[in-house]
Design a protein around this motif. Sequence first.
Motif, PDB file in Angstrom:
ATOM      1  N   THR A 297       0.834  -1.207   0.000  1.00  0.00           N
ATOM      2  CA  THR A 297       0.000   0.000   0.000  1.00  0.00           C
ATOM      3  C   THR A 297       0.866   1.255   0.000  1.00  0.00           C
ATOM      4  N   VAL A 298       1.871   1.288   0.883  1.00  0.00           N
ATOM      5  CA  VAL A 298       2.772   2.448   0.963  1.00  0.00           C
ATOM      6  C   VAL A 298       3.516   2.636  -0.357  1.00  0.00           C
ATOM      7  N   ALA A 299       4.011   1.541  -0.919  1.00  0.00           N
ATOM      8  CA  ALA A 299       4.748   1.626  -2.179  1.00  0.00           C
ATOM      9  C   ALA A 299       3.873   2.217  -3.279  1.00  0.00           C
ATOM     10  N   GLY A 300       2.614   1.814  -3.311  1.00  0.00           N
ATOM     11  CA  GLY A 300       1.698   2.348  -4.306  1.00  0.00           C
ATOM     12  C   GLY A 300       1.373   3.811  -4.073  1.00  0.00           C
ATOM     13  N   GLN A 301       1.122   4.176  -2.824  1.00  0.00           N
ATOM     14  CA  GLN A 301       0.775   5.561  -2.502  1.00  0.00           C
ATOM     15  C   GLN A 301       1.917   6.526  -2.817  1.00  0.00           C
ATOM     16  N   PHE A 302       3.129   6.122  -2.474  1.00  0.00           N
ATOM     17  CA  PHE A 302       4.279   7.020  -2.617  1.00  0.00           C
ATOM     18  C   PHE A 302       5.007   6.839  -3.949  1.00  0.00           C
ATOM     19  N   GLY A 303       4.614   5.861  -4.733  1.00  0.00           N
ATOM     20  CA  GLY A 303       5.289   5.642  -6.003  1.00  0.00           C
ATOM     21  C   GLY A 303       6.718   5.188  -5.818  1.00  0.00           C
ATOM     22  N   ALA A 304       6.917   4.198  -4.957  1.00  0.00           N
ATOM     23  CA  ALA A 304       8.265   3.744  -4.611  1.00  0.00           C
ATOM     24  C   ALA A 304       8.759   2.670  -5.568  1.00  0.00           C
ATOM     25  N   ASP A 305      10.019   2.773  -5.956  1.00  0.00           N
ATOM     26  CA  ASP A 305      10.676   1.711  -6.714  1.00  0.00           C
ATOM     27  C   ASP A 305      11.221   0.635  -5.777  1.00  0.00           C
ATOM     28  N   GLU A 306      11.549   1.042  -4.552  1.00  0.00           N
ATOM     29  CA  GLU A 306      12.102   0.126  -3.560  1.00  0.00           C
ATOM     30  C   GLU A 306      11.551   0.497  -2.189  1.00  0.00           C
TER      31      GLU A 306
END
Length: 333
Positions: A297-306
């Motif tokens: 969820t966090v990766a999707g919200q923040f647009g994280a590659d890692e």
Amino acid sequence: MTVLNILDYSPIDEGETAASALRSTAELARLADRLGYKRYWVAEHHQVFSVAGSSPEMLMMHLATLTERLRIGSGGVMLPHYSAYKVAENFRLLEALHPNRIDLGVGRSPSFRLVNQALNESKGKRVPYAQQLIDLEKYITDDVDSEHRFQKLKATPITETAPELWLLGTGEGSAKLAAERGMAYAYAHFARPEQAGIDAIKRYRETFTPSGLRKQPHVAIAVFAIIGETEEQAEQLAKAFDLWLLFVESDFQPPYYPSVETAEKRRLSAAERERVERNRSRMLVGTAEQVKRQIETVAGQFGADEITIIPNIAGHQSRMDTVRLLAEAFNMQ
């Protein structure tokens, strides 16, 4: 597939010593290496008596020798305290010994006032942080063509490969600098899990300028991750973490990370309970499967590659279990 990293503070467990904390860090790094984590970063903390990580370059040298696949890095070097030239030399030496495995993460945390004074004693006018980043890029990329006050100066040793340069930060200012300098950006979700961070990363991607360091924007999000075999165990570990944060943010700092047993016995004041409730937004807590979903969820919200997890929890075995359980949840092997 989610790329997972680790940032290790080298916590000193209650009843243990700094030496045993560093041995635990070495064992955790070896486990992460076997399990397939991508990066293993170590921190620079001063005047925080419950953690042993104060000199990332020194600890990185040890960990890089003990591991085979992991990228070993700093999370991070607090650049305003140092000469960009000397930082570049330290990391180029690491890169020479361990090619394509060294990350240089830099930040500008001011630390405690006394720490800041001691690390900058007798220095003249300080070089602005933005200029230090320009300097660091020059020394990492061997640029002697661009106009610079030390134009012909190179950082030695000269190597065929270079450390990967990351800018650490918590918001708009650092994201803007990372975009301008064409650097990878590591956002501290554990400090500011807020919409402002999502917005800053969006603007970082939109305004990114390719450089000699990187052609495309790249983002890692750092999160506190507290994982138990069960929800009940995760909550016990979270309570110990709650207490550690209270200690770090107060005038009372015991030289250890409190145990689960100590946290269970500790009565909290109304003000402390309120602070604990606020701090809970800074951490991901639960079983491995629950934390996996939170990470996604966090990766999707923040647009994280890692995603970089910080397993700063009570007990060496608990930290080992956290790293293992999360690797299993993500099918990393």
